[in-house]
Design an enzyme around this catalytic site. Sequence first.
Site, PDB file in Angstrom:
ATOM      1  CE  LYS A 178      -1.876   2.637   2.524  1.00 11.28           C
ATOM      2  NZ  LYS A 178      -1.869   4.111   1.693  1.00 11.28           N
ATOM      3  CD  GLU A 254      12.800   0.473   7.960  1.00  8.21           C
ATOM      4  OE1 GLU A 254      12.566   1.224   6.875  1.00  8.21           O
ATOM      5  OE2 GLU A 254      13.706  -0.366   7.790  1.00  8.21           O
ATOM      6  CB  CYS A 288      13.131   8.789   8.277  1.00 12.14           C
ATOM      7  SG  CYS A 288      14.120   7.756   7.292  1.00 12.14           S
ATOM      8  CD  GLU A 390       9.317  12.746  11.882  1.00 12.14           C
ATOM      9  OE1 GLU A 390       8.217  12.262  12.035  1.00 12.14           O
ATOM     10  OE2 GLU A 390      10.296  12.255  11.232  1.00 12.14           O
TER      11      GLU A 390
END
Length: 488
Positions: A178, A254, A288, A390
Amino acid sequence: MKQILNFVNGEFVAGRADKLFRNINPVDGSLIGMVAEAGRTEVYAAVAAARAALNGPWGKLSLAQRVDLLYGVANGINKRFEDFVDAEIADTGKPRHLASHLDIPRGAANFKIFADVVKNVPNEFFEMTTPDNKTALNYALRRPKGVVAVICPWNLPLLLMTWKVGPALACGNTVVVKPSEETPSTATLLGEVMNEVGMPAGVYNVVHGFGPDSAGEFLTTHPGINAITFTGETRTGAAILKAASDGIKATSMELGGKNPAIVFADANLEAVMAGLKRSVFENSGQVCLGTERVYVERSVFDEVVRRLKLVAEELKPGLPNDHHTTLGPLISQEHRDKVLSFYRQAKEQGATIVTGGGIPTMPSDLAGGYWIEPTIWTGLPETSSVVQQEIFGPCCHVAAFDTEEEAINMANATPYGLAASVYTNDINRGHRVAARLEVGLCWVNSWFLRDLRTPFGGSKMSGIGREGGVHSLEFYTELRNVCVKLFD
Ligand code: NAD
């Protein structure tokens, strides 16, 4: 108008009751095409096709045949290299040189690398003496986990997706992917390549859609899924872990980061600037592993801030195909709103804005795009939301430190633990600090440099598990212990 379809059992199929969602080009907000959203029916058909392939033609291939097919996929991507680059830059707006030097070559390489890993990995074997003084041969067979759900983000679409699909297929699994709803194109194009290279139907499937009450949820809660590998935000990972717990599914997570860079006064400042230019601003900060917190030894603090400001102000936002462009837009209006909310919070919390802080003025044809200024702040407390959470934009906060101990403590003081970089010319300090940072990956005098055989993953709230090289085999295979007693 381009239509992006689901790829199920080797065929391109429409979605639920022909439900479509928009595929937007972030450079100007224009409509690229419409994407067919998979409903429960299409997701279940994809899982059934993946299971049938596993029990059928794919499961019957020898390792050598599987490896050949994976080399074929890598070559197939390279043959259509420009199609992949075009699709990736249309979905993300990233500069062409970035897609053609990073995203697509790594996307192809991921198939070859993991084919080589599985070809060369030995199995465990022990010859043992039994209690009645006979011999037994005890060994472990590696078997595929089964049907693997691969849930991907939008920042490096093909690269991060193949980083999971490559090892999953190399280990003999089948997959249902996906992709992010923001970047459906390259995963779909890979379906064409799979057919072109003769991959058996059902080995690689793609379902499009969103998370809750859409393809993401239908896939992760499906009882026929044996393992879920996910890259994305920490809070999405938490939701998927809950879904996985019902079916006792293996998971690899992750997740997000709030990565520090530590600059000691003895560092080579040219190397520091080269590293920070990439780690703070590359891919518009949507990486990331990117740096959002910079800690600088006090004696060089002003100089580093001055140089970093110049680096930020030299970046050129523009069209992906313009070779002067060094900064693309953010992925979407929604993501830009999120990043801008941090820009506002920084101001409200009393930050000194060294540069940026808003939306750049763009030519009228690009004014509808999701552009944002590269931004640097100083002066915020370490507890501020801007320093703790973040952001995922082209921005960082820079703070001064006086001692090595203080720098390590500041770097470790967030719930995340993905990556860090340390800049120093003192080799002992480089090793010492790297060993004490609570992260999955630490660079010394560099950034985003890694032999792909080494482990990759995050600690703390940045993830669970490691992928890369033989470490991927731990997730994508199940070990079966066989013990054979021999009689005289
Ligand atoms: P996201 O979590 O919003 O979405 C990731 C994927 O999950 C998308 O495909 C989305 O549709 C799907 N999803 C959302 N809710 C779901 C649900 N309930 N069930 C199943 N699927 C669901 O992440 P994003 O915004 O696409 O990507 C950016 C994030 O990814 C950042 O936090 C970044 O740090 C992280 N990231 C981590 C790594 C890493 O290796 N650790 C690499 C790249 C990006």
